[in-house]
Scaffold this motif. Sequence first.
Motif, mmCIF file in Angstrom:
data_model
loop_
_atom_site.group_PDB
_atom_site.id
_atom_site.type_symbol
_atom_site.label_atom_id
_atom_site.label_comp_id
_atom_site.label_asym_id
_atom_site.label_seq_id
_atom_site.Cartn_x
_atom_site.Cartn_y
_atom_site.Cartn_z
ATOM 1 N N ARG A 29 56.565 117.361 14.686
ATOM 2 C CA ARG A 29 56.062 116.329 15.578
ATOM 3 C C ARG A 29 57.118 116.104 16.645
ATOM 4 O O ARG A 29 58.277 115.826 16.327
ATOM 5 C CB ARG A 29 55.783 115.039 14.811
ATOM 6 C CG ARG A 29 54.496 115.126 13.999
ATOM 7 C CD ARG A 29 54.742 114.681 12.582
ATOM 8 N NE ARG A 29 53.613 114.932 11.712
ATOM 9 C CZ ARG A 29 53.550 115.981 10.885
ATOM 10 N NH1 ARG A 29 54.500 116.875 10.851
ATOM 11 N NH2 ARG A 29 52.514 116.140 10.101
ATOM 12 N N VAL A 30 56.701 116.238 17.894
ATOM 13 C CA VAL A 30 57.609 116.186 19.032
ATOM 14 C C VAL A 30 57.399 114.874 19.773
ATOM 15 O O VAL A 30 56.278 114.555 20.168
ATOM 16 C CB VAL A 30 57.339 117.381 19.990
ATOM 17 C CG1 VAL A 30 58.272 117.328 21.192
ATOM 18 C CG2 VAL A 30 57.449 118.702 19.250
ATOM 19 N N ALA A 31 58.481 114.111 19.960
ATOM 20 C CA ALA A 31 58.410 112.838 20.681
ATOM 21 C C ALA A 31 59.105 112.977 22.030
ATOM 22 O O ALA A 31 60.265 113.392 22.104
ATOM 23 C CB ALA A 31 59.064 111.732 19.864
ATOM 24 N N THR A 32 58.360 112.636 23.075
ATOM 25 C CA THR A 32 58.885 112.665 24.444
ATOM 26 C C THR A 32 58.652 111.293 25.078
ATOM 27 O O THR A 32 57.930 110.463 24.526
ATOM 28 C CB THR A 32 58.164 113.744 25.287
ATOM 29 O OG1 THR A 32 56.747 113.452 25.320
ATOM 30 C CG2 THR A 32 58.377 115.129 24.711
ATOM 31 N N ALA A 33 59.255 111.084 26.238
ATOM 32 C CA ALA A 33 59.063 109.833 26.981
ATOM 33 C C ALA A 33 58.227 110.114 28.215
ATOM 34 O O ALA A 33 58.542 111.013 29.002
ATOM 35 C CB ALA A 33 60.401 109.233 27.374
ATOM 36 N N GLY A 34 57.161 109.345 28.385
ATOM 37 C CA GLY A 34 56.307 109.483 29.563
ATOM 38 C C GLY A 34 56.959 108.880 30.790
ATOM 39 O O GLY A 34 58.022 108.260 30.712
ATOM 40 N N PRO A 35 56.315 109.026 31.948
ATOM 41 C CA PRO A 35 56.901 108.513 33.188
ATOM 42 C C PRO A 35 57.099 106.997 33.177
ATOM 43 O O PRO A 35 57.984 106.477 33.839
ATOM 44 C CB PRO A 35 55.901 108.926 34.279
ATOM 45 C CG PRO A 35 54.689 109.392 33.574
ATOM 46 C CD PRO A 35 55.049 109.687 32.154
ATOM 47 N N ASP A 36 56.293 106.291 32.388
ATOM 48 C CA ASP A 36 56.423 104.838 32.282
ATOM 49 C C ASP A 36 57.326 104.429 31.127
ATOM 50 O O ASP A 36 57.462 103.255 30.814
ATOM 51 C CB ASP A 36 55.051 104.193 32.128
ATOM 52 C CG ASP A 36 54.289 104.724 30.912
ATOM 53 O OD1 ASP A 36 54.835 105.586 30.171
ATOM 54 O OD2 ASP A 36 53.147 104.281 30.691
ATOM 55 N N GLY A 37 57.953 105.427 30.472
ATOM 56 C CA GLY A 37 58.847 105.152 29.357
ATOM 57 C C GLY A 37 58.164 105.090 28.003
ATOM 58 O O GLY A 37 58.825 105.010 26.977
ATOM 59 N N ARG A 38 56.843 105.131 27.999
ATOM 60 C CA ARG A 38 56.120 105.080 26.728
ATOM 61 C C ARG A 38 56.291 106.385 25.969
ATOM 62 O O ARG A 38 56.240 107.463 26.557
ATOM 63 C CB ARG A 38 54.639 104.830 26.950
ATOM 64 C CG ARG A 38 54.336 103.465 27.444
ATOM 65 C CD ARG A 38 52.859 103.231 27.497
ATOM 66 N NE ARG A 38 52.586 101.977 28.184
ATOM 67 C CZ ARG A 38 51.388 101.468 28.279
ATOM 68 N NH1 ARG A 38 50.357 102.097 27.751
ATOM 69 N NH2 ARG A 38 51.215 100.327 28.907
ATOM 70 N N PRO A 39 56.445 106.284 24.647
ATOM 71 C CA PRO A 39 56.593 107.513 23.861
ATOM 72 C C PRO A 39 55.283 108.268 23.733
ATOM 73 O O PRO A 39 54.197 107.675 23.755
ATOM 74 C CB PRO A 39 57.062 107.003 22.495
ATOM 75 C CG PRO A 39 56.616 105.584 22.436
ATOM 76 C CD PRO A 39 56.577 105.074 23.840
ATOM 77 N N HIS A 40 55.397 109.565 23.623
ATOM 78 C CA HIS A 40 54.253 110.444 23.381
ATOM 79 C C HIS A 40 54.657 111.360 22.232
ATOM 80 O O HIS A 40 55.715 111.992 22.280
ATOM 81 C CB HIS A 40 53.936 111.266 24.632
ATOM 82 C CG HIS A 40 52.894 112.309 24.412
ATOM 83 N ND1 HIS A 40 51.579 111.999 24.169
ATOM 84 C CD2 HIS A 40 52.976 113.658 24.382
ATOM 85 C CE1 HIS A 40 50.894 113.126 24.009
ATOM 86 N NE2 HIS A 40 51.722 114.146 24.129
ATOM 87 N N VAL A 41 53.846 111.405 21.180
ATOM 88 C CA VAL A 41 54.144 112.231 20.017
ATOM 89 C C VAL A 41 53.005 113.214 19.829
ATOM 90 O O VAL A 41 51.831 112.836 19.882
ATOM 91 C CB VAL A 41 54.318 111.377 18.739
ATOM 92 C CG1 VAL A 41 54.615 112.260 17.533
ATOM 93 C CG2 VAL A 41 55.411 110.346 18.932
ATOM 94 N N SER A 42 53.361 114.479 19.621
ATOM 95 C CA SER A 42 52.348 115.512 19.417
ATOM 96 C C SER A 42 52.832 116.531 18.400
ATOM 97 O O SER A 42 54.035 116.744 18.238
ATOM 98 C CB SER A 42 52.019 116.195 20.752
ATOM 99 O OG SER A 42 53.191 116.726 21.334
ATOM 100 N N ALA A 43 51.886 117.140 17.711
ATOM 101 C CA ALA A 43 52.202 118.168 16.714
ATOM 102 C C ALA A 43 52.315 119.526 17.405
ATOM 103 O O ALA A 43 51.627 119.792 18.390
ATOM 104 C CB ALA A 43 51.110 118.214 15.654
ATOM 105 N N LEU A 44 53.210 120.371 16.871
ATOM 106 C CA LEU A 44 53.452 121.659 17.507
ATOM 107 C C LEU A 44 54.013 122.648 16.491
ATOM 108 O O LEU A 44 54.709 122.253 15.562
ATOM 109 C CB LEU A 44 54.477 121.455 18.635
ATOM 110 C CG LEU A 44 54.649 122.554 19.661
ATOM 111 C CD1 LEU A 44 53.356 122.804 20.433
ATOM 112 C CD2 LEU A 44 55.746 122.169 20.641
ATOM 113 N N TRP A 45 53.713 123.924 16.692
ATOM 114 C CA TRP A 45 54.341 124.980 15.901
ATOM 115 C C TRP A 45 55.733 125.259 16.458
ATOM 116 O O TRP A 45 55.989 125.055 17.651
ATOM 117 C CB TRP A 45 53.517 126.244 15.963
ATOM 118 C CG TRP A 45 52.295 126.226 15.087
ATOM 119 C CD1 TRP A 45 51.950 125.278 14.154
ATOM 120 C CD2 TRP A 45 51.274 127.206 15.060
ATOM 121 N NE1 TRP A 45 50.782 125.623 13.553
ATOM 122 C CE2 TRP A 45 50.335 126.811 14.083
ATOM 123 C CE3 TRP A 45 51.044 128.385 15.754
ATOM 124 C CZ2 TRP A 45 49.198 127.545 13.783
ATOM 125 C CZ3 TRP A 45 49.914 129.118 15.461
ATOM 126 C CH2 TRP A 45 49.004 128.707 14.490
#
Length: 157
Positions: A29-45
């Motif tokens: 699960r990859v957590a990044t920060a969006g342009p507004d600072g909100r976190p975005h989490v997504s699953a990935l191989w």
Amino acid sequence: MAVSQRRGRRIMMTPAELDAFLTAQRTCRVATAGPDGRPHVSALWFVWDGQALWLYSLTRSRRWADLRRDPRVAVVVDDGREYGELRGAELSGTAAVVGEAPRRGEACPGLETPERLFAAKYFGLDAMPHDGRHGWLRLTPQSVLSWDFRKLPEQVT
């Protein structure tokens, strides 16, 4: 790879356990920060080469856009169903694009190992198939936390 774990040393994975765990697991699960600072989490191989976590991501994804703007990332790889089986690792640092993006198969010496590992792990192939939609992100962790609840002593009830 820096290990900055203070609490839970008794349930922390050894380097060999961590290598085996990250090599065997299939989804992170990859957590990044969006342009507004909100976190975005997504699953990935992913694949682990013993030093870096390699993420094979769609280049037209929110994750990719987030990491191009702000390369800071946290990744969790975990496993287990029952409490006493839970184990995992959190790796954090900065993600770097490696090779062409999107990847079409141009020679890139830095991608030989991750592409060989990925092709074998997910496709059962010797060589990486390229679709012109994905690109490689390398996370060389600056911090690693791990846990393996199987190391906890049996609880008396």
